[in-house]
Motif scaffolding. Sequence first.
Motif: not given
Length: 80
Positions: A20-44
């Motif tokens: 969420w912090k990455c998305l906020d910092d990058n104006s919700d551009k998910s391609e910039s936060c793909q590593n965080f997205q993958s980690e989120f999906e793996a851990k939850c």
Amino acid sequence: MTAPNSSERKACWDARDHLWKCLDDNSDKSESCQNFQSEFEAKCPAQWVKYFTKRRDYLKYKEKIQTEGFSPAGGPRENS
């Protein structure tokens, strides 16, 4: 499926917060936060990912309504 224990929940919430912090910092551009997205999906659990994603969308919408106000969509008008 067993419920996540305390450390698994914390890892999930931390991954969510980083995404969420990455998305906020990058104006919700998910391609910039793909590593965080993958980690989120793996851990939850998948249900949590779905819930947290909808929750973020709701919170962003609520924030927008509070700052910009509500304006109803223009639809067909009734003729009197």
